[in-house]
Design an enzyme around this catalytic site. Sequence first.
Site, short mmCIF file in Angstrom:
data_model
loop_
_atom_site.label_atom_id
_atom_site.label_comp_id
_atom_site.label_asym_id
_atom_site.label_seq_id
_atom_site.Cartn_x
_atom_site.Cartn_y
_atom_site.Cartn_z
N ASP A 148 0.86 -1.18 0.00
CA ASP A 148 0.00 0.00 0.00
C ASP A 148 0.91 1.25 0.00
O ASP A 148 2.13 1.16 0.16
CB ASP A 148 -0.99 -0.02 1.17
CG ASP A 148 -2.23 0.85 0.85
OD1 ASP A 148 -2.17 1.66 -0.10
OD2 ASP A 148 -3.24 0.74 1.56
C1 BGC Z 1 -5.12 3.16 0.05
C2 BGC Z 1 -5.30 2.11 -1.02
C3 BGC Z 1 -5.19 2.76 -2.38
C4 BGC Z 1 -3.85 3.45 -2.48
C5 BGC Z 1 -3.60 4.09 -3.82
C6 BGC Z 1 -3.88 4.00 -0.16
O1 BGC Z 1 -3.82 5.08 0.70
O2 BGC Z 1 -5.06 2.52 1.31
O3 BGC Z 1 -6.52 1.46 -0.86
O4 BGC Z 1 -5.34 1.78 -3.37
O5 BGC Z 1 -3.79 4.46 -1.50
O6 BGC Z 1 -4.36 5.20 -4.04
#
Ligand code: BGC
Length: 748
Positions: free
Chosen positions: A289
Site C-alpha cells: 500500500d
Molecule cells: C489506500 C489504497 C489505495 C492506495 C492508492 C492507499 O492510501 O489505502 O486502498 O489503493 O492508496 O491510491
Amino acid sequence: MNKHTFTFAILFSFLIFSCAKNTNTNQLNNDTYTKVNSLMSLMTIKEKIGQTIMYSGDWDVTGPVVSSNNMKLLRDGNLGAMFNVYSAKKTKELQKIAVEETRLGIPLLFGYDVIHGFKTIFPINLGHAASWDIEDIKKSARIAAEEASSEGLHWTFAPMLDIGRDPRWGRVSECAGEDVFLTNEIAKAYVNGFQGDDLSKHNTILSCAKHFVGYGAAQAGRDYNTVNMGEDELRNVYLPPFKAAVDAGAESFMTAFNELNGVPATGNSYIFRDILRDEWGFNGFVVSDYTAINELVTHGFAEDEMNAAEIAIKAGIDLDMMSGAYKSYLEKLVNEEKINVDLINDACRRILTAKYKLGLFDDPYRYSVNARERETIYKTEYLEAARKSAAMSCVLLKNDDALPLSKKETIALIGPLVKDKENIIGNWAAAGDRNGKAISIYQGIKSYLNDTNILYTKGCDINTNNKSGFKKAISLAKKADKIVLVMGENYHMSGEAASRTNIKIPGVQTQLIKALRKEVPNKQIILILMNGRPLDLSEEDSLTDAILETWFPGTSGGYGVADVLFGKYNPSAKLPITFPRSVGQIPIYYNVKNTGRPITLDNPKEDYKSNYIDSPNTPLYPFGHGLSYTNFDYSDITLSSNKIGTSDTLSVLVNIKNTGNYDGHEIVQLYIHDKVGSITRPVKELKGFKKIFLKKGENKRVVFKITNEDLKFFNGYEFLTEAGEFEIAISNSSDFHFKKKFELKVNY
Ligand code: BGC
C-alpha cells in the site's frame, strides 16, 4: 532508427510476443515464463529493480502530470508502473517514453483506484453490496473496466475485501459489509467483472484484492490502527474473501497498512508467503500500500528504510508503491549480501508476467486509443445501468405507510443534500465528475413531479451549526402534503482516514428534523439518507415515518433513488452491515459467538449475563434487514432429510408468497448454526441467498442446496466439518429464531 527504437525492435523480434493466440493455460504459462525469462536475461539489476517501483502522477489544471523526478526514472528505464495518471492521451505519451526512449522498451503498467466505477460512478461499494445482486455488481465492474481501460488503465486497486464490522472506520464504505459469505460472492463478482474472460483483451484490467489482511479490524475503528486477532477469526472471517479472489483468478494483491499480531502486514511473510503463495498457490504479484514499506520503520518493525526494503522483499512484496525504499536500497541489499538476487528476479518476473498477460508486449498502446475513449466514457447504457444499481441498492429501513410517494402529492423537499452533485458519487469516485454530471435527488424527483409540487429549501448545511434556514423549512413543510428530507454525511466523512467516534448524522440536521416534527406534527416525514457507514439513527427512527438509506448512490443516483421513492422500483436491498443503536454497541454484527452467559429472550436484562445495563443487545436495524412496499410471506420450510452424510446434498425448500399490493424482488436468506464445534461456532451464519421476483399474489417455491463444503470451518489446523446437529432457517433478515434442524453424520 535511433539506438532505442533499434533495441526495442530487436527485443520484440527476439521475444516474438503474441499473447492473443494461446489456446490453453499451461501453454500460456510456459510461453509467458519463457518469454519473460528471455527478456530478463537482457536486463541489468537496476532495470529489474525498476520494474518493482511505482510512483503516482500529480494533478495540474489540465490533467494529470508526472513530477520531473519520476520522469527521469521513467526515461532511464527504472520505473515499472505508474498510478493516478489516466486518459488515452496522457497514458500514450508516457507509454511512448517507456517504449521508445528506454534501453529495453518495457511498457509501463498504469494502475488507479477504480473502486465503484471509473467515470460512470455506481453506488459506493457498501451500498452496492446492499443490493445482494451479484450479477449487477459484476456488471458494474465490467463497465468500470471498459471505461478505465479506454483511458489507458491496465489495473485497478480493487476489490477491497476487508470485512467491515466497525462503523467508526471510514473505510467500511469501501467494503462489502460484515459478512463472510456475502463478501466472498462479491469478491468473485468484482474480480470476474474487472478481468473478464481474457486479460489480453483491450477492455479488461487486472484486479487487486486488498488490503491483505485484517485492516477492517483496526482497534477502535481508527484508521491504520493495530490489529490483533487469533487464528480462528483470521481464518474463518478475514481470510476467506481473499481466498475467493484467488480462486476467481485475481492477478494482484495489495498489503494492508495495519500490523497483524505484532507484524505489520507489509512485512508479514506468514500471510504473503506461507498463506497466499504456499497454501493458496497465488502466482500473481503483490503491491505494497501507499508508502507502507517505509512505514515499517514507523511501526517499529524495521531499523531504517534499507531494513524496511529487506523485510518487505523477503516477505514477498513485489512492487513498492511510493515508498522509494526499493529504489534506494534493493541493489545495495544484494551487494551487501543481505538478500538473494533471486528475490528481485521473482518480483520482476511477476510484474513482467502481468504485463505480458495484458498483451502490452504485443501492443503497448492498445489501451490508449482516443476514439475508443470517446465512444466509451459515460455511454447512455452505462448511465442507465448505474441508475438501476442505485435503485437496487436503496434500503428501506422503516416505512409507516409514508412511501411510495404519489405523483399527485406536494412535497416539502428539504435538506443539504437535495441538490447535491458533489457528494452523491461518494468517496473513492475515481475520475467521476463532482461538478455537475451527477443527477441530484432534486433532478430525480423532478422527473416525477411538477415544479409546483416541489417546495424546496436547503434548511441547513451538512456539518455546521447554522440554523438560520429552519424557519423557511418549517413554513414550507406546513404547506406540503409530505416532508421529504435529504440528509447525511459529506463524502469525505467516510473512506480512508475518515474514522468517526460519533456516528450520528452531523451538524444540526437532526435538530432540523426535531423542529419539523414539533412544528408540523401531523405530516409524514420521509428521511432519505446519504452516508458511507452505518449511522446511529435511534433518534431519527422515532422522529420519522420512513427512512430510505441510499448510501452515496452514484452518477445516476438521483434517478435511481426517485425510481424507488415513486415505486417504479420496489425496494429490495438488504443491509450488508448492522446498524447499531449507539456507538457504544460497536463492534456489533449478527454472527457473534454465544458466550457462556448469553441473554435469554424473555429476560434480556438479567444480571450476570452478557448484556448492557443501559442498552439492549439488539441493533436498531439488523444485518439482512430491508423492507419492501409489498409483503412476502414465508411458509412450509422443508428439508429433504434430517440426516445427511458428508457427500450428500441437503435441499432446503421454502414457499414464498407476495401477499401485498406491489410486484417486487425479495432477497431470501439461508442461515445455519453449527451447534457444537471443536472451535465454537457463531450463533448464525449466512450460507446462501437468492434474489427472486414475485408479482403481487404470486407464489414461488425456492430451493437451496447445502453440501459438506458449506458447513466447513477452520478448527485451528484445517478446514473441515464435524459431525453433529445444525440448526437451519430461511428468513428475510438475520433477525429470526431457528426452528428446523438436521444432523451431519461423518461416514454416513
Ligand atoms: C489506500 C489504497 C489505495 C492506495 C492508492 C492507499 O492510501 O489505502 O486502498 O489503493 O492508496 O491510491
